[in-house]
Write an enzyme that holds these catalytic residues in place. Sequence first.
Site, PDB file in Angstrom:
ATOM      1  N   HIS A  48       2.401  -3.488  -0.947  1.00 19.83           N
ATOM      2  CA  HIS A  48       1.749  -2.462  -0.512  1.00 19.83           C
ATOM      3  C   HIS A  48       0.564  -2.881   0.268  1.00 19.83           C
ATOM      4  O   HIS A  48       0.017  -2.268   1.433  1.00 19.83           O
ATOM      5  CB  HIS A  48       1.250  -1.330  -1.659  1.00 19.83           C
ATOM      6  N   HIS A 107       1.166  -3.457  -5.137  1.00 16.60           N
ATOM      7  CA  HIS A 107       1.369  -5.138  -5.251  1.00 16.60           C
ATOM      8  C   HIS A 107       1.262  -5.573  -3.810  1.00 16.60           C
ATOM      9  O   HIS A 107       0.877  -4.660  -3.004  1.00 16.60           O
ATOM     10  CB  HIS A 107       2.781  -5.333  -5.755  1.00 16.60           C
ATOM     11  N   MET A 147       3.798   5.306  -4.276  1.00 15.12           N
ATOM     12  CA  MET A 147       3.857   5.957  -5.732  1.00 15.12           C
ATOM     13  C   MET A 147       3.093   5.163  -6.707  1.00 15.12           C
ATOM     14  O   MET A 147       3.232   5.031  -7.910  1.00 15.12           O
ATOM     15  CB  MET A 147       5.161   5.920  -6.089  1.00 15.12           C
TER      16      MET A 147
HETATM   17  O1  PAF Z   1       8.628   4.391  -1.199  1.00 16.43           O
HETATM   18  C1  PAF Z   1       7.996   4.928  -2.152  1.00 16.43           C
HETATM   19  O2  PAF Z   1       7.054   4.678  -2.831  1.00 16.43           O
HETATM   20  C2  PAF Z   1       8.243   6.577  -2.113  1.00 16.43           C
HETATM   21  O3  PAF Z   1       9.644   6.816  -1.886  1.00 16.43           O
HETATM   22  C3  PAF Z   1       7.282   7.407  -1.125  1.00 16.43           C
HETATM   23  C4  PAF Z   1       7.543   7.041   0.286  1.00 16.43           C
HETATM   24  C5  PAF Z   1       5.825   7.180  -1.911  1.00 16.43           C
HETATM   25  C6  PAF Z   1       7.682   8.758  -1.202  1.00 16.43           C
HETATM   26  O4  PAF Z   1       7.664   9.465  -2.661  1.00 16.43           O
END
Ligand code: PAF
Length: 269
Positions: free
Chosen positions: A34, A31, A27
């Site tokens: 990710h 950071h 989303m």
């Molecule tokens: O973990 C997240 O950022 C969200 O829940 C995801 C998996 C991208 C789904 O919108």
Amino acid sequence: MEVVTSRAELTAARGQLSGDIGYVATMGALHAGHRALLDRARAGNRQVVVSIFVNPTQFGPTEDLSRYPRPIEADLAVCEQAGADLVWTPGVQDVYAAGDPRVTVAPGPLGNELEGAARPGHFAGVLTVVAKFFNLIRPTRTYFGEKDYQQLALVRRMSLDLDLGADVIGVPTVREVDGLALSSRNVYLDAVERQRAVGISRALFAGAADRPQAVGTARAVLDEFGIVPDYLELRGADLGPVIDGEPARLLVAARVGSPRLLDNVEVAP
Ligand code: PAF
């Protein structure tokens, strides 16, 4: 790195990719947590695809959808540095081209427990958008953080139960030096709350070192930091019952100031 927005552009760009595809759904507000997912995807696949989409259907009516950070330029720079090949940054109308979904993925009983009890409908929103992404992107492998352990467990189960064909790989939580799990919500902590927030990981580590009394030991540490958990539970690794002699998981959710923080650790047999 190619960046596309519309569904037609995604379909065309996906058609150009061949070989193993590693996929990271995000989303945004990327950071180091990710980045760890992106690095794993880069190391294990020929192509890396990332989606950046703040999914409205997983937010409750009182949650922070409009406040959710959207630093798209910085996010694209992270993707570029991590060696992503394709980034999809759709709008709501690209993802939900037919309007609000009327048919959604039911998460089953686990979807109503832990996070699901506090956030009704959250996991149906998550699983529905992730299933759509899997169908559009058709990844070989996909990488989810252990930080959102219940989400990881449900996505893994969905891919298995619905034969979505993606290998769902869990990636360990990245922590600050003092132990706080990285989260996009940490930016909402003020300086005093940030100091208290470390109590969450300290509690989990203390509990994990004392399996027979894991919950009681962790709760005592939370008390020291004045943190009242929404839940603090020891479960099996698949979030079912704890099985003697097998790894378990200690999970917590708690508000520290306004943000609601989640964390969990493995508890060895
Ligand atoms: O973990 C997240 O950022 C969200 O829940 C995801 C998996 C991208 C789904 O919108």
